[in-house]
Design a protein around this motif. Structure first.
Motif, PDB file in Angstrom:
ATOM      1  N   VAL A 135       0.856  -1.185   0.000  1.00 37.71           N
ATOM      2  CA  VAL A 135       0.000   0.000   0.000  1.00 37.71           C
ATOM      3  C   VAL A 135       0.890   1.233   0.000  1.00 37.71           C
ATOM      4  O   VAL A 135       1.793   1.365   0.837  1.00 37.71           O
ATOM      5  N   SER A 136       0.653   2.127  -0.937  1.00 36.23           N
ATOM      6  CA  SER A 136       1.418   3.368  -1.011  1.00 36.23           C
ATOM      7  C   SER A 136       1.180   4.222   0.232  1.00 36.23           C
ATOM      8  O   SER A 136       0.135   4.133   0.887  1.00 36.23           O
ATOM      9  N   GLY A 137       2.149   5.061   0.536  1.00 40.75           N
ATOM     10  CA  GLY A 137       2.003   5.980   1.659  1.00 40.75           C
ATOM     11  C   GLY A 137       0.844   6.943   1.508  1.00 40.75           C
ATOM     12  O   GLY A 137       0.417   7.566   2.493  1.00 40.75           O
ATOM     13  N   SER A 138       0.293   7.063   0.305  1.00 40.84           N
ATOM     14  CA  SER A 138      -0.882   7.917   0.111  1.00 40.84           C
ATOM     15  C   SER A 138      -2.066   7.437   0.927  1.00 40.84           C
ATOM     16  O   SER A 138      -2.977   8.218   1.218  1.00 40.84           O
ATOM     17  N   LEU A 146       3.243   0.325   3.352  1.00 39.78           N
ATOM     18  CA  LEU A 146       3.143  -0.889   4.153  1.00 39.78           C
ATOM     19  C   LEU A 146       3.223  -2.086   3.212  1.00 39.78           C
ATOM     20  O   LEU A 146       2.606  -2.087   2.145  1.00 39.78           O
ATOM     21  N   VAL A 147       3.987  -3.110   3.593  1.00 44.94           N
ATOM     22  CA  VAL A 147       4.109  -4.348   2.819  1.00 44.94           C
ATOM     23  C   VAL A 147       3.625  -5.500   3.681  1.00 44.94           C
ATOM     24  O   VAL A 147       4.076  -5.661   4.815  1.00 44.94           O
ATOM     25  N   SER A 148       2.711  -6.304   3.147  1.00 47.05           N
ATOM     26  CA  SER A 148       2.168  -7.446   3.888  1.00 47.05           C
ATOM     27  C   SER A 148       2.373  -8.714   3.080  1.00 47.05           C
ATOM     28  O   SER A 148       2.244  -8.710   1.851  1.00 47.05           O
ATOM     29  N   ASN A 149       2.673  -9.825   3.764  1.00 47.82           N
ATOM     30  CA  ASN A 149       2.920 -11.098   3.084  1.00 47.82           C
ATOM     31  C   ASN A 149       2.595 -12.248   4.021  1.00 47.82           C
ATOM     32  O   ASN A 149       2.986 -12.241   5.191  1.00 47.82           O
ATOM     33  N   VAL A 311      11.863   3.271   1.501  1.00 48.89           N
ATOM     34  CA  VAL A 311      11.642   4.349   2.455  1.00 48.89           C
ATOM     35  C   VAL A 311      11.416   5.688   1.772  1.00 48.89           C
ATOM     36  O   VAL A 311      10.947   6.639   2.401  1.00 48.89           O
ATOM     37  N   ASP A 312      11.721   5.774   0.481  1.00 49.48           N
ATOM     38  CA  ASP A 312      11.443   7.000  -0.271  1.00 49.48           C
ATOM     39  C   ASP A 312       9.998   7.071  -0.734  1.00 49.48           C
ATOM     40  O   ASP A 312       9.597   8.060  -1.358  1.00 49.48           O
ATOM     41  N   GLY A 313       9.217   6.011  -0.465  1.00 49.46           N
ATOM     42  CA  GLY A 313       7.799   6.028  -0.799  1.00 49.46           C
ATOM     43  C   GLY A 313       7.430   5.313  -2.071  1.00 49.46           C
ATOM     44  O   GLY A 313       6.251   5.265  -2.433  1.00 49.46           O
ATOM     45  N   ASN A 314       8.391   4.725  -2.782  1.00 47.22           N
ATOM     46  CA  ASN A 314       8.095   4.013  -4.016  1.00 47.22           C
ATOM     47  C   ASN A 314       7.554   2.616  -3.719  1.00 47.22           C
ATOM     48  O   ASN A 314       7.953   1.977  -2.734  1.00 47.22           O
ATOM     49  N   ILE A 315       6.668   2.135  -4.582  1.00 50.55           N
ATOM     50  CA  ILE A 315       6.192   0.758  -4.504  1.00 50.55           C
ATOM     51  C   ILE A 315       6.356   0.117  -5.877  1.00 50.55           C
ATOM     52  O   ILE A 315       6.408   0.811  -6.901  1.00 50.55           O
ATOM     53  N   GLY A 316       6.465  -1.195  -5.912  1.00 45.45           N
ATOM     54  CA  GLY A 316       6.666  -1.873  -7.183  1.00 45.45           C
ATOM     55  C   GLY A 316       6.346  -3.345  -7.106  1.00 45.45           C
ATOM     56  O   GLY A 316       6.001  -3.887  -6.041  1.00 45.45           O
ATOM     57  N   TYR A 317       6.481  -3.988  -8.257  1.00 49.79           N
ATOM     58  CA  TYR A 317       6.166  -5.407  -8.393  1.00 49.79           C
ATOM     59  C   TYR A 317       6.987  -5.975  -9.544  1.00 49.79           C
ATOM     60  O   TYR A 317       7.118  -5.337 -10.598  1.00 49.79           O
ATOM     61  N   TYR A 318       7.560  -7.158  -9.342  1.00 52.58           N
ATOM     62  CA  TYR A 318       8.255  -7.864 -10.421  1.00 52.58           C
ATOM     63  C   TYR A 318       8.080  -9.360 -10.218  1.00 52.58           C
ATOM     64  O   TYR A 318       8.030  -9.846  -9.070  1.00 52.58           O
ATOM     65  N   ALA A 319       7.994 -10.093 -11.337  1.00 48.53           N
ATOM     66  CA  ALA A 319       7.885 -11.556 -11.302  1.00 48.53           C
ATOM     67  C   ALA A 319       9.036 -12.151 -12.094  1.00 48.53           C
ATOM     68  O   ALA A 319       8.909 -12.447 -13.284  1.00 48.53           O
ATOM     69  N   PRO A 320      10.202 -12.326 -11.469  1.00 49.31           N
ATOM     70  CA  PRO A 320      11.381 -12.801 -12.196  1.00 49.31           C
ATOM     71  C   PRO A 320      11.431 -14.328 -12.272  1.00 49.31           C
ATOM     72  O   PRO A 320      11.027 -15.025 -11.348  1.00 49.31           O
ATOM     73  N   ALA A 321      11.934 -14.848 -13.374  1.00 44.73           N
ATOM     74  CA  ALA A 321      12.165 -16.294 -13.541  1.00 44.73           C
ATOM     75  C   ALA A 321      12.494 -16.578 -14.990  1.00 44.73           C
ATOM     76  O   ALA A 321      12.349 -15.719 -15.857  1.00 44.73           O
TER      77      ALA A 321
END
Length: 669
Positions: A135-138, A146-149, A311-321
């Motif tokens: 979830v973005s800091g917005s 916040l990152v949940s897993n 900590v700079d507020g960026n969020i992302g997603y990658y699926a490597p393989a």
């Protein structure tokens, strides 16, 4: 108790852990065989309905990519060997780790007794999958992400994971590791946090090889006889003679079956040269998105949906393989191996793998369902997990995201506790859908039996929560199985109708919602009749299991008891002392809080990018595998009730929270 002396641990054992995880999370060859059987019994139109690619609840999170204007693989290290040499260049270290019993006989069930959410199987008590989101800091109270897993795996004693905080020059990282594997697999350092769920691409193909009747070690390649590699292996069996196994390997891979005059060779990304790489040290040291994605370039599989925040507020997603690109076909059924017509040409370029960075919605969530957009230019799989968990996560996240975005400190914004509440959600969208469909059908064609009518009344007033004392999830579960069998039995036969697969509920939902009359069972006037007949059958099945209870007294939580089995629990008299459970459970296999007797969340983590010490984490049981230890199951109650513990990170917090200190010193020898 077992009367054996373990040999010393070696580096090869650590590599084999990675291979075993790849086998558990990326095995699809059983599904290929089952699909072949089903396809032979159905028309192309009916067959395509079984694997719907357009379910209404899907939430693809990956950005659009341009497609294969670039080379199939932009990295020379990711190119496959030439077809004529493939299978002859297995990494010798890996080759030594592949005893023939890694590949059991070709039935269509889970390999090696492990959970496989991807196979056609009898009703399974596993919910192999995972949830993660960022979830973005917005939308957070702190103004930072916040990152949940919570990865879903088979329950075990000791726990699958080991909580660890590693600090050394250039390294300060906390999270969970797999014992025997160096580094933190899921966690955070002082700059970034990340979590994983299984993506599930099709990275295994079966090739039908033609062997020479006059020489069983020769097979056909482009019209010529080619020698297969052979090796003899010895499998030790306690109390019996050694088992001698002869292994043949073609250019595609090991021959895993040679029955009925048909030999099948397995091509699998994990068997390619240099296929098992562990870039977790680089991930652990990453400082930003560029470092993180650069480290992921070396990740070969099993493919993971990796969510990211910094900590700079960026969020992302990658699926490597490594995900293969095929010359033709999609590898969903066995294909001829005597020519190069169905060869792998390479892998999807890293730049084209599913990814996103600071998406407009400022939310990213994955739960093993489709992550790629409809126009994605490469084939991935026909076996995504149904999107019920993913959709529910997005429902809860989007319901809590105000517009305009909240300012830091606003109470209405997300906190760590809010993430844990989502972790514990027991609102299964698949059963909510079925309950509604049954109630609507009953208004047109009321059920015949008294118990079925009573069940409809419970369905009508259900709030959608799969609490452990509710009978409704049990009614929905058994009715759904009966409904699937009623639809499939006339088309594929009772043997295949009893089997489940990852999109089976999506198939049933599409048939009912879109009124696909080509699936209407013989004798049923309409699908309302089908639904009521299935409800009657589902109720009868429950009554057989719970013969002394009235319908309102059925408790679904008692039918999915939670038991953590220890490897020693079969030892007479004392073995059961090692187990934990049974306990009644809330939730279902398709709720966010995935619940089955033998699998579920293997750990939970919520990383707070505004204050690492405010992050939380806990395992299923505890850090210790020793029965007499106070840490054997000291985390269980928190896990069971979906609570957690501070994930202390700063030096001061760690010192203040420490209970014991263990100092390890080098040997003087």
């Amino acid at each position: 108790m077992l009367r054996y002396r373990p040999r010393p641990w070696s580096e090869a054992d650590s590599v084999s852990i990675g291979l075993n995880m790849a086998k558990m999370l990326n095995s699809s060859w059983q599904l290929d065989l089952a699909r072949e059987q089903v396809r032979a019994r159905l028309s192309p139109e009916l067959y395509s309905n079984l694997f719907p690619d357009d379910l209404p609840l899907e939430h693809p999170v990956a950005e659009a990519v341009a497609g294969p204007a670039r080379a199939v693989s932009s990295d020379a290290a990711r190119l496959l060997p030439a077809p004529e040499s493939r299978g002859r260049e297995l990494d010798p270290t890996l080759d030594a780790l592949l005893p023939g019993d890694c590949f059991p006989c070709t039935d269509a069930t889970s390999a090696g007794g492990e959970p496989s959410s991807r196979s056609f199987d009898e009703e399974s008590d596993f919910a192999l999958g995972s949830n993660n989101w960022v979830v973005s800091g917005s939308y957070t109270a702190s103004g930072k992400p916040l990152v949940s897993n919570d990865p879903h795996l088979g329950h075990s004693i000791p726990s699958v994971w080991y909580m660890i905080h590693l600090e050394a020059p250039g390294l300060n990282v906390s999270g969970v590791s797999l014992p025997g594997s160096p580094g933190v697999i899921i966690g955070h350092n002082d700059r970034i946090a990340w979590g994983m769920t299984n993506t599930g691409p099709d990275v295994q193909d079966l090739y039908i090889e033609k062997f020479n009747p006059a020489n069983p070690n020769q097979y056909v390649h482009n019209g010529q006889w080619v020698e297969a590699e052979t090796r003899d292996e010895v499998i030790k069996v306690r109390g019996e003679k050694d088992y001698q196994l002869s292994v043949r390997t073609t250019r595609h891979g090991p021959v895993i079956s040679d029955e009925g005059g048909r030999a099948l060779a397995l091509s699998w990304t994990a068997l390619q040269p240099h296929a098992l790489q562990f870039p977790f040290l680089a991930i652990n040291q990453a400082r930003n998105w560029r470092d993180f994605t650069q480290a992921l370039r070396q990740f070969t599989g099993p493919e993971q949906n990796m969510v990211y925040a910094d900590v700079d507020g960026n969020i992302g997603y990658y699926a490597p393989a490594w995900v293969p690109v095929r010359r033709q076909g999609d590898g969903s059924v066995p294909v001829p191996g005597d020519t190069d017509a169905y060869e792998w040409m390479g892998y999807i370029p890293f730049e084209d793998l599913p990814h996103a960075y600071n998406p407009p919605g400022r939310l990213i969530a994955t739960a093993n369902s489709r992550v790629i957009p409809k126009d994605y230019p490469y084939f991935f799989t026909h076996a995504w997990t149904a999107p019920f968990r993913t959709a529910r996560i997005f429902d809860l996240l989007e319901a809590g995201t105000p517009s305009p975005p909240c300012a830091a400190g606003r109470a209405a914004c997300f906190t760590v506790d809010d993430m844990l509440k989502i972790d514990g959600d027991i609102h299964p969208l698949d059963e909510v859908w079925l309950a509604g469909a049954l109630v609507r059908a009953a208004s047109v064609r009321p059920p015949n039996g008294r118990d079925a009518r009573e069940a409809v009344d419970l369905l009508r007033h259900w709030n959608g929560e799969a609490t452990s004392d509710s009978p409704v999830p049990l009614i929905c579960h058994d009715t759904l199985i009966a409904l699937r069998e009623r639809l499939l039995d006339p088309k594929v036969g009772a043997d295949m109708a009893r089997r489940s697969w990852s999109l089976s509920t999506g198939f049933v939902q599409k048939v009912i919602d879109q009124q696909l009359t080509r699936w209407l069972p013989p004798g049923d006037a309409d699908f309302n009749a089908t639904l009521m007949a299935s409800l009657d059958e589902g109720v009868r099945r429950i009554e057989k299991r719970l013969p002394d209870r009235d319908v309102p007294a059925w408790r679904c939580g008692d039918t999915i008891p939670l038991i953590f089995h220890h490897p020693l629990d079969s030892v007479p008299l004392v073995g059961r002392l090692f187990d934990v459970g049974p306990y009644p459970q809330a939730g279902t296999a398709d709720s966010i809080k995935a619940t089955t007797p033998n699998s579920g969340p293997s750990m939970r983590m919520v990383a707070d990018l505004s204050d690492w010490d405010a992050s939380v984490q806990n395992l299923t049981l505890g850090e210790s595998g020793q029965l007499a230890s106070p840490y054997y199951q000291d985390q269980f109650h928190a896990w069971y009730t979906v609570h957690s513990f501070p994930m202390l990170f700063s030096g001061q917090a760690v010192e203040h929270g420490a209970a014991h200190r263990l100092t390890l010193e080098p040997s003087r020898q």
